[in-house]
Motif scaffolding. Structure first.
Motif, PDB file in Angstrom:
ATOM      1  N   ALA A 117       0.826  -1.212   0.000  1.00  0.00           N
ATOM      2  CA  ALA A 117       0.000   0.000   0.000  1.00  0.00           C
ATOM      3  C   ALA A 117       0.858   1.259   0.000  1.00  0.00           C
ATOM      4  O   ALA A 117       0.547   2.231  -0.697  1.00  0.00           O
ATOM      5  N   LEU A 118       1.952   1.243   0.760  1.00  0.00           N
ATOM      6  CA  LEU A 118       2.836   2.403   0.786  1.00  0.00           C
ATOM      7  C   LEU A 118       3.503   2.604  -0.570  1.00  0.00           C
ATOM      8  O   LEU A 118       3.651   3.742  -1.036  1.00  0.00           O
ATOM      9  N   ARG A 168       1.097   4.455  -2.879  1.00  0.00           N
ATOM     10  CA  ARG A 168       0.711   5.843  -2.599  1.00  0.00           C
ATOM     11  C   ARG A 168       1.898   6.760  -2.338  1.00  0.00           C
ATOM     12  O   ARG A 168       1.699   7.969  -2.143  1.00  0.00           O
ATOM     13  N   VAL A 169       3.118   6.240  -2.338  1.00  0.00           N
ATOM     14  CA  VAL A 169       4.259   7.040  -1.931  1.00  0.00           C
ATOM     15  C   VAL A 169       4.440   8.232  -2.865  1.00  0.00           C
ATOM     16  O   VAL A 169       4.278   8.130  -4.083  1.00  0.00           O
ATOM     17  N   ASP A 170       4.728   9.368  -2.282  1.00  0.00           N
ATOM     18  CA  ASP A 170       4.987  10.601  -3.012  1.00  0.00           C
ATOM     19  C   ASP A 170       6.099  11.327  -2.276  1.00  0.00           C
ATOM     20  O   ASP A 170       5.962  11.666  -1.093  1.00  0.00           O
ATOM     21  N   LEU A 171       7.201  11.582  -2.970  1.00  0.00           N
ATOM     22  CA  LEU A 171       8.354  12.190  -2.309  1.00  0.00           C
ATOM     23  C   LEU A 171       8.092  13.612  -1.872  1.00  0.00           C
ATOM     24  O   LEU A 171       8.868  14.176  -1.093  1.00  0.00           O
ATOM     25  N   LEU A 172       7.012  14.244  -2.379  1.00  0.00           N
ATOM     26  CA  LEU A 172       6.678  15.596  -1.939  1.00  0.00           C
ATOM     27  C   LEU A 172       5.840  15.600  -0.667  1.00  0.00           C
ATOM     28  O   LEU A 172       5.584  16.652  -0.093  1.00  0.00           O
ATOM     29  N   ARG A 173       5.394  14.425  -0.272  1.00  0.00           N
ATOM     30  CA  ARG A 173       4.663  14.305   0.997  1.00  0.00           C
ATOM     31  C   ARG A 173       5.472  13.386   1.898  1.00  0.00           C
ATOM     32  O   ARG A 173       5.325  12.172   1.866  1.00  0.00           O
ATOM     33  N   SER A 174       6.346  13.976   2.659  1.00  0.00           N
ATOM     34  CA  SER A 174       7.286  13.206   3.461  1.00  0.00           C
ATOM     35  C   SER A 174       6.604  12.623   4.689  1.00  0.00           C
ATOM     36  O   SER A 174       5.412  12.824   4.920  1.00  0.00           O
ATOM     37  N   SER A 175       7.405  11.907   5.479  1.00  0.00           N
ATOM     38  CA  SER A 175       6.987  11.283   6.739  1.00  0.00           C
ATOM     39  C   SER A 175       5.901  10.244   6.545  1.00  0.00           C
ATOM     40  O   SER A 175       5.138   9.960   7.466  1.00  0.00           O
ATOM     41  N   ASP A 176       5.777   9.678   5.357  1.00  0.00           N
ATOM     42  CA  ASP A 176       4.845   8.581   5.118  1.00  0.00           C
ATOM     43  C   ASP A 176       5.655   7.291   5.192  1.00  0.00           C
ATOM     44  O   ASP A 176       6.277   6.874   4.221  1.00  0.00           O
ATOM     45  N   ARG A 177       5.643   6.670   6.359  1.00  0.00           N
ATOM     46  CA  ARG A 177       6.462   5.500   6.597  1.00  0.00           C
ATOM     47  C   ARG A 177       5.624   4.390   7.233  1.00  0.00           C
ATOM     48  O   ARG A 177       4.521   4.626   7.718  1.00  0.00           O
ATOM     49  N   ILE A 178       6.182   3.168   7.231  1.00  0.00           N
ATOM     50  CA  ILE A 178       5.554   2.035   7.887  1.00  0.00           C
ATOM     51  C   ILE A 178       6.261   1.810   9.215  1.00  0.00           C
ATOM     52  O   ILE A 178       7.484   1.682   9.259  1.00  0.00           O
ATOM     53  N   ALA A 179       5.485   1.752  10.283  1.00  0.00           N
ATOM     54  CA  ALA A 179       6.065   1.439  11.586  1.00  0.00           C
ATOM     55  C   ALA A 179       6.298  -0.061  11.672  1.00  0.00           C
ATOM     56  O   ALA A 179       5.399  -0.859  11.412  1.00  0.00           O
ATOM     57  N   HIS A 180       7.510  -0.454  12.013  1.00  0.00           N
ATOM     58  CA  HIS A 180       7.827  -1.881  12.123  1.00  0.00           C
ATOM     59  C   HIS A 180       8.311  -2.166  13.535  1.00  0.00           C
ATOM     60  O   HIS A 180       8.994  -1.352  14.161  1.00  0.00           O
ATOM     61  N   LEU A 220      13.446   5.400   1.261  1.00  0.00           N
ATOM     62  CA  LEU A 220      12.621   6.604   1.097  1.00  0.00           C
ATOM     63  C   LEU A 220      13.311   7.823   1.701  1.00  0.00           C
ATOM     64  O   LEU A 220      13.244   8.925   1.135  1.00  0.00           O
ATOM     65  N   ASP A 221      13.977   7.638   2.832  1.00  0.00           N
ATOM     66  CA  ASP A 221      14.713   8.754   3.437  1.00  0.00           C
ATOM     67  C   ASP A 221      15.804   9.260   2.498  1.00  0.00           C
ATOM     68  O   ASP A 221      15.985  10.472   2.332  1.00  0.00           O
ATOM     69  N   ARG A 222      16.534   8.339   1.883  1.00  0.00           N
ATOM     70  CA  ARG A 222      17.597   8.752   0.964  1.00  0.00           C
ATOM     71  C   ARG A 222      17.012   9.461  -0.260  1.00  0.00           C
ATOM     72  O   ARG A 222      17.539  10.480  -0.714  1.00  0.00           O
TER      73      ARG A 222
END
Length: 345
Positions: free
Chosen positions: A91-92, A95-107, A124-126
């Protein structure tokens, strides 16, 4: 001693062992889960009083069916629990978009899949860091080009038009009466062109932002917008904003400028509210219009706004519904010890 000195130290088997790849780790995870289920089923079958005849009797079929169902259910539950993070990861990815940061999966360290998710988050951070750096260089080059064009418009074209205007004024004074009206019309056209050149130069290079500060620049921006579009702007500008960096001020100014430009071009609004105030640990730019609203088409203008917001770690939200106008909010986080500015550096 010489024999001992000539020997090379042997590396331990543990030091030579390479970490398993995610594919190999996932294979062994599934293998162990299935092996555990089959071992459990075989143990129950061996310890239970149930027997199976050869050939199988009809009375024994329900026992075999129940055992098979229990094994399949246990296998499905274990596999579903083990592979659940893959659904969130998919799902991530969609929907991932580098202009909308802090979209991560908690593991939570779910074995090898937790490592896979942590690796994806680090990727994604890099990517966001590289995108931010490249965007910063591009916007810096854009601002430098805008300043160069603004200087050329003001120093070269503006001065040339001023010389032409003075020459026409002298020509009007010496011209015959039947030509004065025509020359006067030409002079007014040149004067209007000179005013337009100066307005374009001000939009390209906000000198008032550098000279008088953010609040004065926002007031000038709202005045220019109302003069060109005829749409009144209600200004709610806090003169005691927490002090921010020059880059942040430029981002706020450019985003407000883009918002007002979009209102003039597309919104068909009769009223605009421009607010710049201090919130809880943040400075908030809020622009609302009462135009036609509708779906947001993220073209070059909106993408540019998001890129600028990303550069300073700000959050940009754009809400627009049909016939209710558009609501743009830019939230810039601040450090707790930011000093107070009076509108001018």
């Amino acid at each position: 001693m010489s024999g001992l000195a000539g020997r090379r130290p042997q590396a331990s088997p543990r030091a030579d062992r390479r970490p398993r790849s995610p594919a190999s780790a996932l294979f062994w995870r599934l293998f162990l889960i299935n092996g555990l289920v089959f071992t459990f089923g075989l143990t129950i079958l061996a310890l239970s009083p149930a027997t199976v005849s050869s050939p199988v009797l009809l009375t024994e079929l329900p026992i075999l069916a129940v055992g098979l169902a229990v094994m399949l259910t246990a296998n499905a539950v274990l596999l579903r629990t083990s592979l659940a993070p893959l659904g969130a990861l998919t799902a991530l990815m969609e929907r991932v978009d580098l202009l909308r940061s802090s979209d991560r999966i908690a593991h939570s360290g779910n074995g090898d899949l937790g490592t896979l998710i942590a690796t994806f988050n680090a990727m994604l951070d890099r990517l966001e860091a590289e995108r931010s750096a490249s965007t910063a260089h591009a916007l810096a080059a854009q601002e430098a080009e805008r300043q160069r064009i603004a200087r050329e418009l003001h120093d070269e074209i503006g001065q040339s038009l001023t010389v032409v205007l003075l020459g026409l004024k002298r020509a009007v004074d010496r011209a015959p009466q039947d030509l004065r009206e025509e020359l006067h019309t030409v002079a007014e056209t040149v004067r209007a062109s000179l005013d337009e050149v100066r307005q374009v130069a001000r939009r390209l290079r906000p000198g008032v932002l550098e000279d008088l500060g953010l609040i004065s620049a926002m007031n000038a921006l709202a005045s220019d917008f109302s003069a060109v579009s005829g749409v009144p702007v209600t200004r709610l500008l806090d003169p005691r904003l927490p002090q921010v960096s020059g880059d942040t001020e430029l981002v706020i100014y450019r985003i407000a400028q883009e918002c007002l430009t979009n209102v003039a071009r597309h919104a068909r609004a009769s009223q605009v509210e421009l607010s710049l105030r201090a919130g809880t640990g943040a400075v908030v730019l809020h622009i609302i219009d009462d135009g036609r609203g509708g779906p947001i088409h993220e073209g070059a203008g909106v993408r540019g706004m998001r890129e600028r917001a990303m550069l300073i770690g700000a959050d940009l939200t754009i809400d627009s519904a049909p016939s209710t106008g558009t609501d743009v909010r830019l939230t810039i986080p601040l450090t707790p010890t930011a000093p107070i500015a009076n509108g001018r550096k």
